[in-house]
Design an enzyme around this catalytic site. Structure first.
Site, PDB file in Angstrom:
ATOM      1  N   GLU A 229      -5.427   2.373  -1.170  1.00  0.00           N
ATOM      2  CA  GLU A 229      -4.160   2.604  -2.021  1.00  0.00           C
ATOM      3  C   GLU A 229      -4.238   3.796  -2.751  1.00  0.00           C
ATOM      4  O   GLU A 229      -5.164   4.152  -3.636  1.00  0.00           O
ATOM      5  CB  GLU A 229      -4.032   1.422  -2.840  1.00  0.00           C
ATOM      6  CG  GLU A 229      -3.598   0.288  -2.041  1.00  0.00           C
ATOM      7  CD  GLU A 229      -3.495  -1.116  -2.971  1.00  0.00           C
ATOM      8  OE1 GLU A 229      -3.435  -0.941  -4.330  1.00  0.00           O
ATOM      9  OE2 GLU A 229      -3.235  -2.275  -2.413  1.00  0.00           O
TER      10      GLU A 229
ATOM     11  N   HIS B 180       2.165  -2.337  -3.981  1.00  0.00           N
ATOM     12  CA  HIS B 180       1.321  -3.072  -4.933  1.00  0.00           C
ATOM     13  C   HIS B 180       2.309  -3.560  -6.096  1.00  0.00           C
ATOM     14  O   HIS B 180       1.726  -3.244  -7.343  1.00  0.00           O
ATOM     15  CB  HIS B 180       0.021  -2.377  -5.542  1.00  0.00           C
ATOM     16  CG  HIS B 180      -0.876  -3.380  -5.628  1.00  0.00           C
ATOM     17  ND1 HIS B 180      -2.525  -3.153  -5.362  1.00  0.00           N
ATOM     18  CD2 HIS B 180      -1.082  -4.840  -6.374  1.00  0.00           C
ATOM     19  CE1 HIS B 180      -3.305  -4.201  -5.880  1.00  0.00           C
ATOM     20  NE2 HIS B 180      -2.421  -5.102  -6.512  1.00  0.00           N
TER      21      HIS B 180
END
Length: 300
Positions: free
Chosen positions: A260, A278
């Site tokens: 990420e 997220h």
């Protein structure tokens, strides 16, 4: 005592720390690991979210550190073993963002079932492709829930309210608790074979990494839908990509990724995949809840 606040914190939590006697707060966002290692020896406590990585190297450098507070539920960015060996208390806030993450899961499930993001993109491109975006009802579909803890149990409640058939795999709950929840407790293989939609709500551990992988996909129904709002890596991304391309999986909704930001992830190029950066815990209510909870724990 000095407290280092990383990754941001809601005003309500900051106010609690500021009002506490004998505590000095230093706010540093997005600290690179090397810079964190340089300044961490000054602090008795640190609060983090998902961005800051409390590795063994960082913890070993933290000579005064007494507490690590994670404003959220996941602790995969903290080396708990290294902290425990050094006598550092590791705390999280498992109740602060459960509702919002569960709601995000349900939102993604609806979006997948009715192809809402794809249809929106098509219309904004000036098209009217009504026949292309045939959806499906969630009513009476079988939802397979892997993990029925704080978040998974709320997803179960919402799914039952939608008149879905809910089956669950969770080796840590009793058949009696499952009956009270109104679900059928099954083995993982059974869940994989029967579920129309599968959602995961387990922490990232050695046991859960890649639990939805190539072998798991082979056992699933054709046209299954996959949702992951838990942690990247629980669903094997390469295996998921191949399962979508082969049409074994009809669609996937991902809020988390192995890396990420995910960069040039092949999954992002598939129309059948919808994704968010997220956002599971990203509501104002959740951020206030976790900031208050972790501030109070740090003070205690």
């Amino acid at each position: 005592m000095k407290v280092l606040v990383c990754d941001g914190m809601a005003k309500e939590g900051m106010d609690i720390l500021k009002a506490a006697k004998g505590i000095e707060i230093v706010v540093k966002d997005k600290l690179p690991p090397e810079e964190l290692k340089k300044i961490i020896p000054e602090f008795e406590a640190i609060t983090i979210r998902s961005a800051t990585k409390m590795t063994k190297e960082v913890i070993d450098t933290a000579s005064k550190l007494k507490a690590i507070g994670r404003a959220g539920i996941g602790l995969d960015n903290v080396d708990i073993e290294a902290a425990s060996k050094k006598g550092v208390v590791v705390m999280n806030t498992p109740g602060g963002n459960t509702i919002t993450t569960a709601e995000h899961t349900i939102a993604l499930m609806f979006s997948l079932a009715r192809k809402i993001p794809q249809a929106t993109s098509s219309m904004k491109g000036g098209k009217w492709e009504k026949g292309k975006f045939m959806g499906m009802e969630l009513f009476n579909k079988t939802l397979g829930v892997i993990g029925t803890g704080n978040i998974g149990s709320i997803v179960v409640e919402r799914a039952i309210a939608l008149k879905m058939q809910v089956i669950a795999y969770d080796p840590y709950i009793s058949p009696e608790k499952a009956r009270k929840m109104g679900i059928e407790l099954v083995q993982l293989d059974d869940l994989l074979k029967r579920a129309d939609i599968i959602t995961v709500h387990v922490p990232m551990t050695k046991e859960t990494r890649g639990i939805i992988g190539r072998e798991a996909f082979e056992k699933m129904k054709n046209g299954v839908i996959i949702i992951n709002c838990a942690r990247g890596g629980i669903v094997d991304e390469k295996a998921l990509h191949d399962a979508i391309v082969s049409k074994k999986v009809a669609g996937a909704a991902l809020d988390v990724f192995e890396k990420e930001p995910p960069g040039e992830n092949p999954l992002l190029g598939l129309e059948q995949v919808i994704c968010t950066p997220h956002l599971g815990a990203s509501t104002e209510e959740a951020q206030i809840n976790v900031s208050i909870a972790i501030s109070e724990q740090i003070i205690d």
